[in-house]
Each structure stands twice: as structure tokens, then as C-alpha cells.
Design a protein around this motif. Structure first.
Motif, PDB file in Angstrom:
ATOM      1  N   VAL A   1       0.844  -1.199   0.000  1.00  0.00           N
ATOM      2  CA  VAL A   1       0.000   0.000   0.000  1.00  0.00           C
ATOM      3  C   VAL A   1       0.878   1.247   0.000  1.00  0.00           C
ATOM      4  CG1 VAL A   1      -1.604   1.355   1.404  1.00  0.00           C
ATOM      5  CG2 VAL A   1      -2.010  -1.076   1.044  1.00  0.00           C
ATOM      6  N   MET A   2       1.918   1.237   0.805  1.00  0.00           N
ATOM      7  CA  MET A   2       2.762   2.420   0.925  1.00  0.00           C
ATOM      8  C   MET A   2       3.558   2.704  -0.352  1.00  0.00           C
ATOM      9  SD  MET A   2       4.041   1.902   4.824  1.00  0.00           S
ATOM     10  CE  MET A   2       4.865   3.465   5.010  1.00  0.00           C
ATOM     11  N   THR A   3       3.898   1.673  -1.116  1.00  0.00           N
ATOM     12  CA  THR A   3       4.643   1.892  -2.353  1.00  0.00           C
ATOM     13  C   THR A   3       3.742   2.270  -3.522  1.00  0.00           C
ATOM     14  OG1 THR A   3       4.525  -0.442  -2.918  1.00  0.00           O
ATOM     15  CG2 THR A   3       6.478   0.304  -1.720  1.00  0.00           C
ATOM     16  N   GLY A   4       2.446   2.079  -3.375  1.00  0.00           N
ATOM     17  CA  GLY A   4       1.520   2.400  -4.451  1.00  0.00           C
ATOM     18  C   GLY A   4       1.236   1.233  -5.370  1.00  0.00           C
ATOM     19  N   ALA A   5       1.783   0.066  -5.062  1.00  0.00           N
ATOM     20  CA  ALA A   5       1.577  -1.106  -5.919  1.00  0.00           C
ATOM     21  C   ALA A   5       0.119  -1.550  -5.901  1.00  0.00           C
ATOM     22  CB  ALA A   5       2.487  -2.245  -5.464  1.00  0.00           C
ATOM     23  N   VAL A   6      -0.543  -1.429  -4.765  1.00  0.00           N
ATOM     24  CA  VAL A   6      -1.937  -1.850  -4.670  1.00  0.00           C
ATOM     25  C   VAL A   6      -2.809  -0.965  -5.543  1.00  0.00           C
ATOM     26  CG1 VAL A   6      -3.896  -2.090  -3.093  1.00  0.00           C
ATOM     27  CG2 VAL A   6      -1.644  -2.879  -2.402  1.00  0.00           C
ATOM     28  N   GLU A   7      -2.545   0.324  -5.522  1.00  0.00           N
ATOM     29  CA  GLU A   7      -3.330   1.250  -6.354  1.00  0.00           C
ATOM     30  C   GLU A   7      -3.116   0.942  -7.834  1.00  0.00           C
ATOM     31  OE1 GLU A   7      -3.569   6.037  -7.267  1.00  0.00           O
ATOM     32  OE2 GLU A   7      -2.556   5.328  -5.463  1.00  0.00           O
ATOM     33  N   TRP A   8      -1.867   0.660  -8.216  1.00  0.00           N
ATOM     34  CA  TRP A   8      -1.584   0.340  -9.607  1.00  0.00           C
ATOM     35  C   TRP A   8      -2.288  -0.950 -10.025  1.00  0.00           C
ATOM     36  CZ3 TRP A   8       1.108  -3.807 -11.799  1.00  0.00           C
ATOM     37  CH2 TRP A   8       1.373  -3.683 -13.167  1.00  0.00           C
ATOM     38  N   ILE A   9      -2.243  -1.966  -9.149  1.00  0.00           N
ATOM     39  CA  ILE A   9      -2.897  -3.245  -9.460  1.00  0.00           C
ATOM     40  C   ILE A   9      -4.407  -3.062  -9.549  1.00  0.00           C
ATOM     41  CG2 ILE A   9      -3.386  -5.543  -8.532  1.00  0.00           C
ATOM     42  CD1 ILE A   9      -0.508  -5.560  -7.473  1.00  0.00           C
ATOM     43  N   ALA A  10      -4.986  -2.279  -8.628  1.00  0.00           N
ATOM     44  CA  ALA A  10      -6.424  -2.043  -8.661  1.00  0.00           C
ATOM     45  C   ALA A  10      -6.827  -1.287  -9.920  1.00  0.00           C
ATOM     46  CB  ALA A  10      -6.858  -1.285  -7.415  1.00  0.00           C
ATOM     47  N   ASP A  11      -6.037  -0.293 -10.306  1.00  0.00           N
ATOM     48  CA  ASP A  11      -6.337   0.441 -11.534  1.00  0.00           C
ATOM     49  C   ASP A  11      -6.229  -0.462 -12.761  1.00  0.00           C
ATOM     50  OD1 ASP A  11      -6.783   2.744 -10.101  1.00  0.00           O
ATOM     51  OD2 ASP A  11      -4.786   3.593 -10.479  1.00  0.00           O
ATOM     52  N   THR A  12      -5.261  -1.358 -12.767  1.00  0.00           N
ATOM     53  CA  THR A  12      -5.083  -2.264 -13.892  1.00  0.00           C
ATOM     54  C   THR A  12      -6.186  -3.313 -13.938  1.00  0.00           C
ATOM     55  OG1 THR A  12      -2.702  -1.950 -13.761  1.00  0.00           O
ATOM     56  CG2 THR A  12      -3.472  -3.853 -14.993  1.00  0.00           C
TER      57      THR A  12
END
Length: 137
Positions: free
Chosen positions: A44-55
Motif C-alpha cells: 500500500v505504501m509503495t503504491g503497488a496496490v493502487e496500480w494493481i487495482a487500476d489495472t
């Protein structure tokens, strides 16, 4: 936003379980559980979750995966056709044109020495005996 909240909750629950394990004097298990619990928080802190959710929820991304899949299938099918054609050329042409020495004969098989008239195949151990004597065995 929802994915980040879920990851934070999973991390909190994992750290709680790690604390219970540490209270029970299982420190190795507690450290391992804490490590696993910190992974979602780090994502979450690195932004990977947001990128995966957007993808995952993007129709353009799924269309891109579809295009990549079609390209992969085309690549594999053309390779299969090339191999099939190469196999037909070899059988029709006789020799492989890519061979280093197409006219060379096949290697001959080694012929083993036959025992002499008064000797059987298992009696000629003189070479082996000499080697063993040389090594002191």
C-alpha cells in the motif's frame, strides 16, 4: 481506497496474531507472522496496490492483455508451421542443408576384442590386475 483499507486491516490482524505468538514465547513464529503481515502494508505504501487495482478494473488494460495473448498465439503458430515445413524439406531433400558435413558417413560402431581360443571373456583381467598392483590394492 477500498483495497488500501483491506490491506491495512489484514496487516493489523497479522500483527495482532504475531503479538499473541510472542506472548506465548514463540518468537520465531511471531517474527515470521509479523513479516507476512507487513507485506500488504508495504505494498500500500509503495503504491503497488493502487496500480494493481487500476489495472484490474481497467477495460483498456484487459484489452491490452488480450492483444498480447493474440500476439503470443500468432508467434507460436508461425513457429509450428516453420518447424513442420523444415521437417518436410529434410525428408524430401534427403540431407539437411544446414548440416556441417552432409555427405559424411555415419560413425562406425566400436568392435570389442574377442577372447582368444583358450580364453573366455571373463578371464582377461591382466590390465586390471596391473592397475590395482600399481596403486597397492
Amino acid at each position: 481506497m477500498l483495497a488500501e483499507t483491506i490491506c491495512a486491516a489484514v496487516s493489523a490482524a497479522g500483527l495482532g496474531i504475531a503479538a499473541i505468538s510472542a506472548y506465548r514465547k514463540k518468537f520465531l513464529s511471531a517474527a515470521r507472522t509479523a513479516a507476512y503481515a507487513l507485506v500488504p502494508l508495504g505494498l500500500v505504501m509503495t503504491g503497488a496496490v493502487e496500480w494493481i487495482a487500476d489495472t484490474a478494473f481497467s477495460p483498456v488494460a484487459w484489452a491490452g492483455f488480450g492483444v498480447l495473448g493474440i500476439a503470443w498465439l500468432l508467434f507460436l503458430s508461425t513457429r509450428a508451421v516453420e518447424r513442420r515445413r523444415a521437417g518436410r524439406e529434410v525428408t524430401a531433400g534427403g540431407a539437411d542443408p544446414r548440416a556441417v558435413a552432409p555427405a559424411a558417413s555415419a560413425p562406425s560402431r566400436a568392435v570389442t576384442a574377442k577372447p582368444q581360443a583358450g580364453q573366455s571373456a571373463g578371464e582377461d583381467f591382466s590390465d586390471i590386475e596391473a592397475i590395482l598392483k600399481k596403486h597397492g590394492i
